[in-house]
Design an enzyme around this catalytic site. Structure first.
Site, mmCIF file in Angstrom:
data_model
loop_
_atom_site.group_PDB
_atom_site.id
_atom_site.type_symbol
_atom_site.label_atom_id
_atom_site.label_comp_id
_atom_site.label_asym_id
_atom_site.label_seq_id
_atom_site.Cartn_x
_atom_site.Cartn_y
_atom_site.Cartn_z
ATOM 1 N N LYS A 224 0.825 -1.180 -0.199
ATOM 2 C CA LYS A 224 0.060 0.018 -0.167
ATOM 3 C C LYS A 224 0.836 1.195 -0.012
ATOM 4 C CE LYS A 224 -4.407 -1.738 1.130
ATOM 5 N NZ LYS A 224 -5.419 -2.013 2.362
ATOM 6 N N ARG A 259 -3.916 -10.046 4.901
ATOM 7 C CA ARG A 259 -3.988 -9.908 3.323
ATOM 8 C C ARG A 259 -2.973 -9.339 2.628
ATOM 9 N NH1 ARG A 259 -6.440 -6.486 -0.271
ATOM 10 N NH2 ARG A 259 -8.041 -7.318 -1.894
HETATM 11 N N1 HH2 Z 1 -7.258 -3.522 0.635
HETATM 12 C C1 HH2 Z 1 -7.729 -3.434 -0.697
HETATM 13 C C2 HH2 Z 1 -8.899 -4.247 -1.047
HETATM 14 N N2 HH2 Z 1 -9.546 -4.860 -0.447
HETATM 15 N N3 HH2 Z 1 -10.067 -5.633 2.031
HETATM 16 C C3 HH2 Z 1 -9.821 -5.892 3.186
HETATM 17 N N4 HH2 Z 1 -10.610 -6.695 3.937
HETATM 18 N N5 HH2 Z 1 -8.854 -4.994 3.639
HETATM 19 C C4 HH2 Z 1 -7.976 -4.319 3.167
HETATM 20 O O1 HH2 Z 1 -6.985 -3.635 3.447
HETATM 21 C C5 HH2 Z 1 -8.225 -4.420 1.573
HETATM 22 C C6 HH2 Z 1 -9.501 -4.963 1.167
HETATM 23 C C7 HH2 Z 1 -6.744 -2.568 -1.385
HETATM 24 O O2 HH2 Z 1 -5.994 -3.578 -2.097
HETATM 25 P P1 HH2 Z 1 -5.990 -4.368 -3.545
HETATM 26 O O3 HH2 Z 1 -6.998 -5.275 -3.639
HETATM 27 O O4 HH2 Z 1 -4.631 -4.848 -3.652
HETATM 28 O O5 HH2 Z 1 -6.291 -3.175 -4.602
HETATM 29 P P2 HH2 Z 1 -7.599 -2.744 -5.388
HETATM 30 O O6 HH2 Z 1 -8.502 -2.396 -4.458
HETATM 31 O O7 HH2 Z 1 -6.793 -1.509 -5.941
HETATM 32 O O8 HH2 Z 1 -7.806 -3.728 -6.289
#
Ligand code: HH2
Length: 283
Positions: A224, A259
């Site tokens: 992040k 995660r």
């Molecule tokens: N972070 C993201 C998405 N979903 N869900 C939970 N429970 N906790 C988190 O910290 C979280 C989440 C963001 O990360 P990522 O899926 O890699 O990116 P994007 O939302 O751009 O697909």
């Protein structure tokens, strides 16, 4: 801490569980576009299983700051072919979605967990989640201030750790009042979701307070932007070392689901971390 139950799956009781991210999106911040083809997403999920993932978290709508919303039909068109390829891999499958219609469809397909970055605050999402938990599905309740499109505009809190804690406590109480067992729930402070670097650091420092609600704590720090700010690394792909440091700090402070994008590296880091802790300290 109660071990989380996800349909027929039980998360490990002797170490934090690793949730591996599979983004079936063109625009996710760390891996957008890489797994938009269902075959690529399924191959990635298989690789994460081989690396020792405990839960696969499949997302088809980016939640990065400023991300454009995706229609229900488009989200399902991205998700369903991937689910068909990953539901038989022998690990619980979570779907990261904010939409009640998508939640309903993927529970019918057989997923074991729903992950809502809005914390099921939409009444229809809450009702869908309660019904899913009645079938054994686990629920990840995340805190987000505002909406993805605008959440980073000017996040303000008087006391971020206390406010996020109180909000999550209220959500847990609502689910328990609706008859959901604590073993089906986990809570997540939502690093980067309507939070400045200082807010994120305060939440990480004080993560332990979330363990007082009798449910599992999930932390998502992987790659992040807060890690980019701390290290000066603008490319998310270069944030592995910082992500591992974040994962171990989160585990030390009480998170029992991590995660992450990098499953094998996180499992290795946790193996070293676990070896220096007593069984009571690990979970
Ligand atoms: N972070 C993201 C998405 N979903 N869900 C939970 N429970 N906790 C988190 O910290 C979280 C989440 C963001 O990360 P990522 O899926 O890699 O990116 P994007 O939302 O751009 O697909």
């Amino acid at each position: 801490m109660p071990t989380m139950l996800l349909r027929e799956f039980r998360l490990p009781a002797d170490r934090p569980a690793v949730m591996g991210i599979v983004n079936v999106t063109p625009d996710s911040f760390a891996d957008g576009g890489r797994h938009l083809d269902p075959r690529a997403a399924i191959a990635h999920a298989q690789a994460l299983v081989a690396e020792g993932v405990d839960i696969l978290d499949i997302g088809a709508e980016s939640t990065r700051p400023g991300a454009a919303p995706v229609k229900t039909e488009e989200e399902l068109a991205r998700l369903l072919p991937v689910l068909d390829g990953v539901l038989g891999l022998g690990v619980p499958v979570s779907v990261d979605t904010m939409k009640p219609a998508v939640m309903q469809a993927v529970v019918t397909r057989g997923v074991s967990m729903l992950n809502d970055v809005r914390g099921f605050r939409d009444p229809a999402a809450f009702a869908t989640a309660v019904a899913a938990a009645g079938q054994g599905v686990g629920l990840a309740i995340m805190h987000m201030s505002g909406e993805p499109r605008t959440m980073q505009a000017a996040p303000t809190y008087a006391d971020v750790a206390a406010e996020v804690d109180a909000w999550l406590a209220e959500r847990v109480a609502a689910f328990i009042a609706a008859g959901v067992a604590p073993a089906r729930l986990c809570i997540d402070p939502g690093f980067g979701f309507g939070k400045t670097l200082e807010h994120n650091l305060a939440l990480l420092r004080d993560l332990g307070r979330l363990t007082r609600h009798g449910v599992t704590v999930l932390a998502g720090l992987s790659r992040k932007s807060m890690l980019g700010l701390l290290t000066g690394r603008s490319d998310p792909e270069e944030r592995l070392a910082a992500s591992l440091a974040g994962a171990l700090i989160a585990a030390t402070n009480g998170a029992t689901i991590l995660r992450v994008h990098d499953v094998a590296a996180t499992r290795d880091a946790l193996a070293v971390w676990c070896a220096t802790r007593t069984a009571d300290e690990r979970t």
